[in-house]
Motif scaffolding. Sequence first.
Motif, PDB file in Angstrom:
ATOM      1  N   SER A   1      -5.104   8.548 -21.947  1.00 44.26           N
ATOM      2  CA  SER A   1      -4.488   7.263 -21.648  1.00 44.26           C
ATOM      3  C   SER A   1      -5.507   6.139 -21.792  1.00 44.26           C
ATOM      4  O   SER A   1      -6.675   6.296 -21.454  1.00 44.26           O
ATOM      5  CB  SER A   1      -3.926   7.264 -20.222  1.00 44.26           C
ATOM      6  N   GLY A   2      -5.072   5.013 -22.292  1.00 42.36           N
ATOM      7  CA  GLY A   2      -5.957   3.869 -22.423  1.00 42.36           C
ATOM      8  C   GLY A   2      -5.625   2.765 -21.442  1.00 42.36           C
ATOM      9  O   GLY A   2      -6.005   1.611 -21.645  1.00 42.36           O
ATOM     10  N   ARG A   3      -4.912   3.114 -20.362  1.00 41.30           N
ATOM     11  CA  ARG A   3      -4.508   2.093 -19.383  1.00 41.30           C
ATOM     12  C   ARG A   3      -5.666   1.786 -18.439  1.00 41.30           C
ATOM     13  O   ARG A   3      -5.828   2.410 -17.396  1.00 41.30           O
ATOM     14  CB  ARG A   3      -3.275   2.558 -18.617  1.00 41.30           C
ATOM     15  N   GLY A   4      -6.475   0.795 -18.808  1.00 40.86           N
ATOM     16  CA  GLY A   4      -7.657   0.474 -18.024  1.00 40.86           C
ATOM     17  C   GLY A   4      -7.353  -0.099 -16.664  1.00 40.86           C
ATOM     18  O   GLY A   4      -8.200  -0.082 -15.771  1.00 40.86           O
ATOM     19  N   ALA A   5      -6.133  -0.610 -16.455  1.00 37.99           N
ATOM     20  CA  ALA A   5      -5.755  -1.180 -15.164  1.00 37.99           C
ATOM     21  C   ALA A   5      -5.225  -0.129 -14.202  1.00 37.99           C
ATOM     22  O   ALA A   5      -4.831  -0.458 -13.088  1.00 37.99           O
ATOM     23  CB  ALA A   5      -4.713  -2.273 -15.365  1.00 37.99           C
ATOM     24  N   PHE A   6      -5.222   1.138 -14.634  1.00 42.20           N
ATOM     25  CA  PHE A   6      -4.672   2.216 -13.798  1.00 42.20           C
ATOM     26  C   PHE A   6      -5.426   2.317 -12.480  1.00 42.20           C
ATOM     27  O   PHE A   6      -4.816   2.459 -11.412  1.00 42.20           O
ATOM     28  CB  PHE A   6      -4.760   3.538 -14.556  1.00 42.20           C
ATOM     29  N   LEU A   7      -6.757   2.225 -12.515  1.00 48.43           N
ATOM     30  CA  LEU A   7      -7.552   2.325 -11.291  1.00 48.43           C
ATOM     31  C   LEU A   7      -7.200   1.209 -10.321  1.00 48.43           C
ATOM     32  O   LEU A   7      -7.075   1.435  -9.111  1.00 48.43           O
ATOM     33  CB  LEU A   7      -9.043   2.283 -11.620  1.00 48.43           C
ATOM     34  N   LEU A   8      -7.034  -0.004 -10.832  1.00 45.66           N
ATOM     35  CA  LEU A   8      -6.678  -1.125  -9.963  1.00 45.66           C
ATOM     36  C   LEU A   8      -5.326  -0.892  -9.303  1.00 45.66           C
ATOM     37  O   LEU A   8      -5.164  -1.146  -8.103  1.00 45.66           O
ATOM     38  CB  LEU A   8      -6.661  -2.418 -10.769  1.00 45.66           C
ATOM     39  N   GLY A   9      -4.361  -0.389 -10.063  1.00 43.61           N
ATOM     40  CA  GLY A   9      -3.048  -0.119  -9.490  1.00 43.61           C
ATOM     41  C   GLY A   9      -3.091   0.927  -8.395  1.00 43.61           C
ATOM     42  O   GLY A   9      -2.467   0.774  -7.336  1.00 43.61           O
ATOM     43  N   THR A  10      -3.847   2.007  -8.631  1.00 45.93           N
ATOM     44  CA  THR A  10      -3.974   3.035  -7.594  1.00 45.93           C
ATOM     45  C   THR A  10      -4.706   2.482  -6.376  1.00 45.93           C
ATOM     46  O   THR A  10      -4.377   2.819  -5.237  1.00 45.93           O
ATOM     47  CB  THR A  10      -4.731   4.262  -8.124  1.00 45.93           C
ATOM     48  N   GLY A  11      -5.703   1.640  -6.625  1.00 46.69           N
ATOM     49  CA  GLY A  11      -6.461   1.057  -5.526  1.00 46.69           C
ATOM     50  C   GLY A  11      -5.622   0.154  -4.655  1.00 46.69           C
ATOM     51  O   GLY A  11      -5.792   0.114  -3.421  1.00 46.69           O
ATOM     52  N   ILE A  12      -4.710  -0.600  -5.260  1.00 39.84           N
ATOM     53  CA  ILE A  12      -3.825  -1.463  -4.484  1.00 39.84           C
ATOM     54  C   ILE A  12      -2.939  -0.627  -3.566  1.00 39.84           C
ATOM     55  O   ILE A  12      -2.751  -0.951  -2.386  1.00 39.84           O
ATOM     56  CB  ILE A  12      -2.968  -2.334  -5.425  1.00 39.84           C
ATOM     57  N   ALA A  13      -2.411   0.485  -4.109  1.00 37.84           N
ATOM     58  CA  ALA A  13      -1.584   1.377  -3.284  1.00 37.84           C
ATOM     59  C   ALA A  13      -2.398   1.947  -2.128  1.00 37.84           C
ATOM     60  O   ALA A  13      -1.935   1.976  -0.977  1.00 37.84           O
ATOM     61  CB  ALA A  13      -1.018   2.508  -4.141  1.00 37.84           C
ATOM     62  N   MET A  14      -3.615   2.393  -2.419  1.00 34.71           N
ATOM     63  CA  MET A  14      -4.483   2.939  -1.377  1.00 34.71           C
ATOM     64  C   MET A  14      -4.771   1.891  -0.307  1.00 34.71           C
ATOM     65  O   MET A  14      -4.711   2.176   0.894  1.00 34.71           O
ATOM     66  CB  MET A  14      -5.793   3.425  -2.004  1.00 34.71           C
ATOM     67  N   TRP A  15      -5.087   0.674  -0.732  1.00 35.45           N
ATOM     68  CA  TRP A  15      -5.452  -0.388   0.209  1.00 35.45           C
ATOM     69  C   TRP A  15      -4.292  -0.724   1.127  1.00 35.45           C
ATOM     70  O   TRP A  15      -4.465  -0.849   2.348  1.00 35.45           O
ATOM     71  CB  TRP A  15      -5.896  -1.622  -0.577  1.00 35.45           C
ATOM     72  N   VAL A  16      -3.111  -0.870   0.558  1.00 34.59           N
ATOM     73  CA  VAL A  16      -1.937  -1.238   1.359  1.00 34.59           C
ATOM     74  C   VAL A  16      -1.653  -0.181   2.422  1.00 34.59           C
ATOM     75  O   VAL A  16      -1.469  -0.502   3.608  1.00 34.59           O
ATOM     76  CB  VAL A  16      -0.704  -1.429   0.449  1.00 34.59           C
ATOM     77  N   PHE A  17      -1.630   1.088   2.022  1.00 32.42           N
ATOM     78  CA  PHE A  17      -1.317   2.160   2.970  1.00 32.42           C
ATOM     79  C   PHE A  17      -2.442   2.353   3.981  1.00 32.42           C
ATOM     80  O   PHE A  17      -2.186   2.648   5.152  1.00 32.42           O
ATOM     81  CB  PHE A  17      -1.030   3.466   2.225  1.00 32.42           C
ATOM     82  N   TRP A  18      -3.692   2.203   3.532  1.00 32.23           N
ATOM     83  CA  TRP A  18      -4.828   2.411   4.426  1.00 32.23           C
ATOM     84  C   TRP A  18      -4.871   1.346   5.518  1.00 32.23           C
ATOM     85  O   TRP A  18      -5.030   1.662   6.704  1.00 32.23           O
ATOM     86  CB  TRP A  18      -6.119   2.411   3.616  1.00 32.23           C
TER      87      TRP A  18
END
Length: 262
Positions: free
Chosen positions: A161-178
């Motif tokens: 996959s070349g989706r470089g924004a994937f990490l940012l998207g996962t991080g937003i989910a982690m931050w919100v739930f955390w």
Amino acid sequence: MTKTDGDDAEYDSGGATAHPENASVGEASTSDGTEAITFDRSGIRAGFLTCLPIALGVGGYGIAFGMLARRAGLSVAEAALMSATVLAGAAQIIAVELWAEPIPVAAIIIATLAINLRYSLMGAALGPWLGRLSPLRSYGSLLVMADENWALTMREFQSGSGRGAFLLGTGIAMWVFWVTSTIIGAAAGGMIGDPASYGIDFVLAAVFVALATELWEGRSTLVPWLVALATAVVAAALVPGQWYILLGGFAAAAVEVVRHDG
């Protein structure tokens, strides 16, 4: 670079900016044969949705941290602020376990540094992909990197996959739930009692077991894993504090370097 889902965003590769109109839709690689790395809303959305089940599990761990923080004397606002700015569960728990009056600042700094140094190795592992984004996008994404979404992102990139924004998207989910779960746990305070009696303290271990199965690549994976395990066990018995985490990671990395470059 590729144009993905019709987004009119610019994409970075090797520090240069390429415009969507200069690339064909669905292009999988650049002119030099490397995969194209995009950074757009579709990548953020994909990362966020992919990480939701993991983030939900991390939320249980966040509740446990919130309760521990209150028992250590932190207010709900202070616990939430720590989770919002640190986003590192193991380091935060160590910090509140060391919390006392007067606050042992040096001990907390050294302990959390020992635990979080592993992120330097994890960030380096993402370098081949994030290194082709602009500093703002790559380092901004790394600010919300945790163990769980790092593993998801490695799997995503290694799949081609070349989706470089994937990490940012996962991080937003982690931050919100955390952060949300920390507030819930801190508000609950001492009403629940010992988190271990409800098995809440096992949530993180269960999450890591699930992630490990996703990262398994066959028998070749076994060597660095066993080296990391053996080193960590020995270091935990001989070295005080949490240094065994970093030492295990370094040992596994050194083995992989010798295997592939030796």
